[in-house]
Design a protein around this motif. Sequence first.
Motif, PDB file in Angstrom:
ATOM      1  N   TRP A 140      11.365  16.529  -5.017  1.00 19.16           N
ATOM      2  CA  TRP A 140      12.493  17.364  -5.406  1.00 19.16           C
ATOM      3  C   TRP A 140      12.082  18.837  -5.509  1.00 19.16           C
ATOM      4  O   TRP A 140      12.796  19.719  -5.036  1.00 19.16           O
ATOM      5  CB  TRP A 140      13.095  16.902  -6.734  1.00 19.16           C
ATOM      6  N   GLU A 141      10.949  19.104  -6.094  1.00 17.05           N
ATOM      7  CA  GLU A 141      10.511  20.496  -6.240  1.00 17.05           C
ATOM      8  C   GLU A 141      10.237  21.135  -4.875  1.00 17.05           C
ATOM      9  O   GLU A 141      10.599  22.296  -4.635  1.00 17.05           O
ATOM     10  CB  GLU A 141       9.269  20.565  -7.132  1.00 17.05           C
ATOM     11  N   GLU A 188      12.343  24.798  -0.605  1.00 19.67           N
ATOM     12  CA  GLU A 188      12.687  25.096   0.783  1.00 19.67           C
ATOM     13  C   GLU A 188      14.139  25.547   0.916  1.00 19.67           C
ATOM     14  O   GLU A 188      14.456  26.434   1.716  1.00 19.67           O
ATOM     15  CB  GLU A 188      12.414  23.874   1.673  1.00 19.67           C
ATOM     16  N   VAL A 189      15.021  24.975   0.136  1.00 13.90           N
ATOM     17  CA  VAL A 189      16.425  25.397   0.154  1.00 13.90           C
ATOM     18  C   VAL A 189      16.545  26.831  -0.350  1.00 13.90           C
ATOM     19  O   VAL A 189      17.281  27.649   0.210  1.00 13.90           O
ATOM     20  CB  VAL A 189      17.292  24.443  -0.684  1.00 13.90           C
ATOM     21  N   LEU A 190      15.796  27.161  -1.396  1.00  6.15           N
ATOM     22  CA  LEU A 190      15.853  28.521  -1.946  1.00  6.15           C
ATOM     23  C   LEU A 190      15.211  29.541  -1.008  1.00  6.15           C
ATOM     24  O   LEU A 190      15.656  30.691  -0.936  1.00  6.15           O
ATOM     25  CB  LEU A 190      15.153  28.557  -3.307  1.00  6.15           C
ATOM     26  N   ILE A 191      14.181  29.144  -0.294  1.00  5.76           N
ATOM     27  CA  ILE A 191      13.469  30.063   0.595  1.00  5.76           C
ATOM     28  C   ILE A 191      14.272  30.381   1.847  1.00  5.76           C
ATOM     29  O   ILE A 191      14.117  31.452   2.435  1.00  5.76           O
ATOM     30  CB  ILE A 191      12.097  29.464   0.993  1.00  5.76           C
ATOM     31  N   ARG A 201      12.900  29.097 -12.897  1.00  2.00           N
ATOM     32  CA  ARG A 201      14.133  28.929 -13.679  1.00  2.00           C
ATOM     33  C   ARG A 201      15.017  27.833 -13.088  1.00  2.00           C
ATOM     34  O   ARG A 201      15.649  27.075 -13.819  1.00  2.00           O
ATOM     35  CB  ARG A 201      14.899  30.251 -13.729  1.00  2.00           C
ATOM     36  N   PHE A 202      15.038  27.761 -11.769  1.00  2.00           N
ATOM     37  CA  PHE A 202      15.863  26.745 -11.109  1.00  2.00           C
ATOM     38  C   PHE A 202      15.372  25.339 -11.466  1.00  2.00           C
ATOM     39  O   PHE A 202      16.164  24.461 -11.833  1.00  2.00           O
ATOM     40  CB  PHE A 202      15.828  26.949  -9.589  1.00  2.00           C
ATOM     41  N   ILE A 203      14.075  25.111 -11.366  1.00  2.00           N
ATOM     42  CA  ILE A 203      13.528  23.783 -11.647  1.00  2.00           C
ATOM     43  C   ILE A 203      13.659  23.429 -13.129  1.00  2.00           C
ATOM     44  O   ILE A 203      13.916  22.274 -13.483  1.00  2.00           O
ATOM     45  CB  ILE A 203      12.053  23.701 -11.193  1.00  2.00           C
ATOM     46  N   GLU A 250      24.879  32.905 -10.543  1.00  2.00           N
ATOM     47  CA  GLU A 250      24.067  33.871 -11.285  1.00  2.00           C
ATOM     48  C   GLU A 250      22.581  33.640 -11.023  1.00  2.00           C
ATOM     49  O   GLU A 250      21.805  34.592 -10.895  1.00  2.00           O
ATOM     50  CB  GLU A 250      24.354  33.746 -12.782  1.00  2.00           C
ATOM     51  N   LEU A 251      22.191  32.371 -10.914  1.00  2.00           N
ATOM     52  CA  LEU A 251      20.774  32.044 -10.747  1.00  2.00           C
ATOM     53  C   LEU A 251      20.243  32.504  -9.386  1.00  2.00           C
ATOM     54  O   LEU A 251      19.130  33.014  -9.286  1.00  2.00           O
ATOM     55  CB  LEU A 251      20.577  30.532 -10.912  1.00  2.00           C
ATOM     56  N   VAL A 252      21.053  32.335  -8.320  1.00  2.00           N
ATOM     57  CA  VAL A 252      20.567  32.659  -6.976  1.00  2.00           C
ATOM     58  C   VAL A 252      20.988  34.054  -6.511  1.00  2.00           C
ATOM     59  O   VAL A 252      20.668  34.461  -5.385  1.00  2.00           O
ATOM     60  CB  VAL A 252      21.036  31.607  -5.941  1.00  2.00           C
TER      61      VAL A 252
END
Length: 260
Positions: free
Chosen positions: A74-75, A80-83, A97-99, A118-120
């Motif tokens: 999951w991490e 990879e989705v965030l990158i 913060r996301f994890i 807000e997070l992304v």
Amino acid sequence: MTTDSALPFGRTSVSETEVRSLTNAERAGELLAKFGHDAPEAAVNSFLGSIPELLQWLEANGRTFPWRETTDAWEVYAAEVLIKRTNADAALRVFPRFIERYPSAAALAKADEEELRELVYEIGLVDNRVKTLQSVGEQFADGLPDSVSELKEPWGVGEYSARACQLFARGDPQPLVDSNFARVVSRVMGIEMPSQPHKSKQVYALMNALTPQDTNIARAFNLGILDLGASTCTPTSPDCGLCPLNRGCNYYQQSKEATT
């Protein structure tokens, strides 16, 4: 597939003989010829001979990120989705913060949209990224599947992200192809890449033949090329003199000839 992996870079000490035993030089040569290369066998041999130096370079110069310090699927997948369509350093500001907030796809499935936005926000493409994360949460609330095809099912998740999860979390020794990766291989081999190499079956077939079929060596091989493209073999002003692949690099040899 095994999840055993020497973190963060994999195995960085390997002999040329072992590299050759774990790759398919004959198949790589056949595929390279289809790209129009006039000396595919020599190019493949030179590339394979440079891999030990590439892995040693990675040991000394590789980038460290929290998602390289884990084999938690999951991490790795979330990272990879965030990158995607940003750089790793930018994603690093958001990832911890996301994890912490979404330690699983099940937790993400319950996420408030505004909180996600807000997070992304600081890594951009907010609408697309939120849509992808919502799709991931909805589809994988019961857990991440164990195949590239299924990992690509959420909206906006592509081949690279799915393969990265399988390689870095689950130990599947397969190649990754992004812009950095394609640029390095294109320059070293002296071939022209398709306009979208990350979607090319021909590119993946070539790199599959050149990827050592060992979990820890494949990890190091992929990270070595990715980090080399990010730091040394850059789009403009590549630092060829410091590149561990330069002795067999078509681009470097042509650059030297042009200055003599």
